[in-house]
Design a protein around this motif. Structure first.
Motif, PDB file in Angstrom:
ATOM      1  N   ILE A   8       0.806  -1.266   0.126  1.00  0.00           N
ATOM      2  CA  ILE A   8      -0.006   0.100   0.303  1.00  0.00           C
ATOM      3  C   ILE A   8       0.912   1.190  -0.053  1.00  0.00           C
ATOM      4  CG2 ILE A   8      -1.726   1.268   1.174  1.00  0.00           C
ATOM      5  CD1 ILE A   8      -2.485  -1.525   2.544  1.00  0.00           C
ATOM      6  N   VAL A   9       0.631   2.005  -0.890  1.00  0.00           N
ATOM      7  CA  VAL A   9       1.486   2.996  -1.254  1.00  0.00           C
ATOM      8  C   VAL A   9       0.751   4.528  -0.743  1.00  0.00           C
ATOM      9  CG1 VAL A   9       3.024   4.240  -2.878  1.00  0.00           C
ATOM     10  CG2 VAL A   9       2.782   1.858  -2.953  1.00  0.00           C
ATOM     11  N   HIS A  10       1.846   5.509  -0.037  1.00  0.00           N
ATOM     12  CA  HIS A  10       1.107   6.605   0.254  1.00  0.00           C
ATOM     13  C   HIS A  10       2.010   7.700  -0.261  1.00  0.00           C
ATOM     14  CE1 HIS A  10      -2.190   4.787   2.928  1.00  0.00           C
ATOM     15  NE2 HIS A  10      -1.205   3.930   3.027  1.00  0.00           N
ATOM     16  N   PRO A  11       1.561   9.032  -0.284  1.00  0.00           N
ATOM     17  CA  PRO A  11       2.403  10.125  -0.892  1.00  0.00           C
ATOM     18  C   PRO A  11       3.506  10.483  -0.290  1.00  0.00           C
ATOM     19  CG  PRO A  11       0.137  10.995  -0.196  1.00  0.00           C
ATOM     20  CD  PRO A  11       0.079   9.254  -0.159  1.00  0.00           C
ATOM     21  N   ASP A  12       3.443  10.603   1.119  1.00  0.00           N
ATOM     22  CA  ASP A  12       4.494  11.114   1.883  1.00  0.00           C
ATOM     23  C   ASP A  12       4.728  10.268   3.309  1.00  0.00           C
ATOM     24  OD1 ASP A  12       2.383  12.295   3.583  1.00  0.00           O
ATOM     25  OD2 ASP A  12       2.374  13.734   1.730  1.00  0.00           O
ATOM     26  N   ARG A  13       5.547  10.746   4.119  1.00  0.00           N
ATOM     27  CA  ARG A  13       5.689  10.155   5.204  1.00  0.00           C
ATOM     28  C   ARG A  13       4.638  10.249   6.460  1.00  0.00           C
ATOM     29  NH1 ARG A  13      11.417   8.575   6.326  1.00  0.00           N
ATOM     30  NH2 ARG A  13      12.818   9.166   4.494  1.00  0.00           N
ATOM     31  N   THR A  14       4.140  11.671   6.344  1.00  0.00           N
ATOM     32  CA  THR A  14       3.209  12.017   7.150  1.00  0.00           C
ATOM     33  C   THR A  14       1.932  11.021   6.905  1.00  0.00           C
ATOM     34  OG1 THR A  14       3.895  14.088   7.471  1.00  0.00           O
ATOM     35  CG2 THR A  14       1.701  13.859   8.275  1.00  0.00           C
ATOM     36  N   SER A  15       1.472  11.063   5.636  1.00  0.00           N
ATOM     37  CA  SER A  15       0.160  10.266   5.357  1.00  0.00           C
ATOM     38  C   SER A  15       0.318   8.941   5.387  1.00  0.00           C
ATOM     39  CB  SER A  15      -0.288  10.396   3.901  1.00  0.00           C
ATOM     40  OG  SER A  15       0.686  10.124   2.977  1.00  0.00           O
ATOM     41  N   THR A 145       3.496  -7.479  13.962  1.00  0.00           N
ATOM     42  CA  THR A 145       5.031  -7.419  14.180  1.00  0.00           C
ATOM     43  C   THR A 145       5.261  -6.075  13.140  1.00  0.00           C
ATOM     44  OG1 THR A 145       5.647  -9.372  14.673  1.00  0.00           O
ATOM     45  CG2 THR A 145       7.400  -8.036  13.770  1.00  0.00           C
ATOM     46  N   PHE A 146       5.519  -5.121  13.581  1.00  0.00           N
ATOM     47  CA  PHE A 146       6.220  -3.703  12.981  1.00  0.00           C
ATOM     48  C   PHE A 146       7.674  -4.003  12.404  1.00  0.00           C
ATOM     49  CE2 PHE A 146       2.409  -1.606  15.291  1.00  0.00           C
ATOM     50  CZ  PHE A 146       1.956  -0.956  13.945  1.00  0.00           C
ATOM     51  N   LEU A 147       8.029  -3.674  11.591  1.00  0.00           N
ATOM     52  CA  LEU A 147       9.271  -3.719  10.813  1.00  0.00           C
ATOM     53  C   LEU A 147       9.576  -2.516   9.820  1.00  0.00           C
ATOM     54  CD1 LEU A 147      10.012  -7.489   9.605  1.00  0.00           C
ATOM     55  CD2 LEU A 147      10.565  -6.458  11.709  1.00  0.00           C
ATOM     56  N   GLY A 148      10.732  -1.916  10.358  1.00  0.00           N
ATOM     57  CA  GLY A 148      11.300  -1.071   9.421  1.00  0.00           C
ATOM     58  C   GLY A 148      12.423  -1.883   8.562  1.00  0.00           C
ATOM     59  N   MET A 149      13.118  -1.114   7.785  1.00  0.00           N
ATOM     60  CA  MET A 149      13.690  -1.827   6.740  1.00  0.00           C
ATOM     61  C   MET A 149      15.114  -0.863   6.134  1.00  0.00           C
ATOM     62  SD  MET A 149      13.278  -3.495   2.844  1.00  0.00           S
ATOM     63  CE  MET A 149      13.018  -1.845   1.974  1.00  0.00           C
ATOM     64  N   GLY A 150      16.265  -1.332   6.394  1.00  0.00           N
ATOM     65  CA  GLY A 150      17.306  -0.327   5.858  1.00  0.00           C
ATOM     66  C   GLY A 150      17.377  -0.303   4.456  1.00  0.00           C
ATOM     67  N   VAL A 203       7.802   1.252   5.347  1.00  0.00           N
ATOM     68  CA  VAL A 203       9.190   2.012   4.617  1.00  0.00           C
ATOM     69  C   VAL A 203       8.858   3.139   3.985  1.00  0.00           C
ATOM     70  CG1 VAL A 203      10.791   1.510   2.871  1.00  0.00           C
ATOM     71  CG2 VAL A 203       9.909  -0.518   4.143  1.00  0.00           C
ATOM     72  N   ALA A 204       9.792   3.922   4.308  1.00  0.00           N
ATOM     73  CA  ALA A 204       9.908   5.362   3.334  1.00  0.00           C
ATOM     74  C   ALA A 204      11.208   5.978   2.989  1.00  0.00           C
ATOM     75  CB  ALA A 204       9.233   6.281   4.434  1.00  0.00           C
ATOM     76  N   GLY A 205      11.206   6.505   1.807  1.00  0.00           N
ATOM     77  CA  GLY A 205      12.504   6.876   1.487  1.00  0.00           C
ATOM     78  C   GLY A 205      12.970   6.427  -0.036  1.00  0.00           C
ATOM     79  N   LEU A 212      13.445  -3.004  -1.558  1.00  0.00           N
ATOM     80  CA  LEU A 212      11.927  -3.238  -1.450  1.00  0.00           C
ATOM     81  C   LEU A 212      11.659  -3.888  -2.989  1.00  0.00           C
ATOM     82  CD1 LEU A 212       9.168  -3.352  -0.345  1.00  0.00           C
ATOM     83  CD2 LEU A 212       8.723  -1.050  -1.286  1.00  0.00           C
ATOM     84  N   GLY A 213      12.146  -3.436  -3.913  1.00  0.00           N
ATOM     85  CA  GLY A 213      11.923  -4.196  -4.990  1.00  0.00           C
ATOM     86  C   GLY A 213      12.714  -5.648  -5.141  1.00  0.00           C
TER      87      GLY A 213
END
Length: 226
Positions: A8-15, A145-150, A203-205, A212-213
Motif C-alpha cells: 500500500i503506497v502513500h504520497p509522503d511520510r506523514t500520510s 509485528t512492525f518492521l522497518g527496513m534499511g 518503509v519510506a524514502g 523493496l523491489g
C-alpha cells in the motif's frame, strides 16, 4: 502466518504514518474484542517512532483497551536504560508512556547496565518469549509485528550475509558486529518474526526502493533479509 503480501503506497511520510496508525487502532480493537488481548512487536527507526507518535495523536487512540495490549520489541540496541537511542526509550516517549498499559505486559530487552552481559540478555529474552507462549508452542501469538527496513534490506538487527539471518533454532540472538552503530544489539530471529499473524513493513524514502523491489521479487533472504 500466510504468504499473502500487499503493498500500500502513500504520497509522503506523514500520510503513511497516519494511515498505519489508523489501521493499527482499528485492528487492535478487533483483536481485543475477539481474543481478549493483542500482542504487538515494535520496531525502532524513524518510521517506527513516527507511527507510534501518530497513534498517540489519533483522536481514537483510547478506543483501544491498552491494559490488554502485550508489547514486545523486534530488536534493541545494547545501551544503558533510558538512553535516547534505545528503541524502548523512543517508543515510551512516542506512545507507551501516554497510554494505560499494564507494566507486566511490556516486555523490554535488558539494557547494557542491567547487570547482564549480551548473551545472558539474549537468553533472558528468549526465556521470556517461551514463558508467554501457549502450551506446546515455542512462540507467543504475535498479532502484529512492525518492521522497518534499511537501504541494504535489513530488518530488526538481521543484516545481509550475516549469521543472524540464517539462524533457525533460536528466537533471539546477540549481535556483535552490526554494520550500523552501535555494534552490539539484541534481535529476534526470522523464526520469531515469522511466527506473527501479520508483519507490517513500514518503509519510506527513495533509498529503500531498490531493497523493496528485490524483496518483492523474491531475492535471497540471505542477501535481502526483508
Amino acid at each position: 502466518m500466510t504468504n499473502e503480501r500487499r503493498v500500500i503506497v502513500h504520497p509522503d511520510r506523514t500520510s503513511l504514518s497516519a494511515a498505519v496508525a489508523a489501521r493499527f487502532v482499528s485492528k487492535a480493537v478487533e483483536l481485543i474484542a475477539e481474543f481478549g488481548e493483542a500482542s504487538i512487536v515494535l520496531t525502532g527507526g524513524t518510521m517506527g517512532a513516527a507511527v507510534l507518535e501518530a497513534i498517540n495523536s489519533s483522536p481514537v487512540r483510547d478506543s483501544v483497551d491498552w491494559s490488554r495490549v502485550n508489547i514486545w520489541w523486534g530488536d534493541e540496541r545494547w545501551l544503558p536504560a533510558g538512553d535516547p537511542d534505545r528503541n524502548e526509550t523512543q517508543a515510551r516517549a512516542a506512545l507507551l508512556d501516554h497510554v494505560a498499559l499494564d507494566p507486566a505486559r511490556v516486555h523490554a530487552f535488558a539494557a547494557s547496565d542491567s547487570g547482564l552481559d549480551l548473551d545472558a540478555a539474549s537468553d533472558a529474552y528468549a526465556k521470556e518469549i517461551i514463558a508467554h507462549s501457549p502450551a506446546n508452542a515455542s512462540m507467543p501469538h504475535f498479532d502484529i509485528t512492525f518492521l522497518g527496513m534499511g537501504p541494504d534490506g535489513h530488518i530488526a538487527s538481521l543484516f545481509p550475509e550475516r549469521g543472524g539471518i540464517r539462524e533457525r533454532d533460536r528466537a533471539v540472538i546477540s549481535v556483535r558486529t552490526s554494520p550500523k552503530p552501535p555494534p552490539e544489539r539484541l534481535s529476534m530471529t526470522l523464526v520469531a518474526i515469522n511466527s506473527s499473524a501479520r508483519v507490517w513493513l513500514v518503509v519510506a524514502g527513495a533509498d529503500k526502493a531498490s531493497a523493496l523491489g528485490l524483496t518483492l521479487a523474491g531475492a535471497s533472504v540471505n542477501e535481502v533479509p526483508a
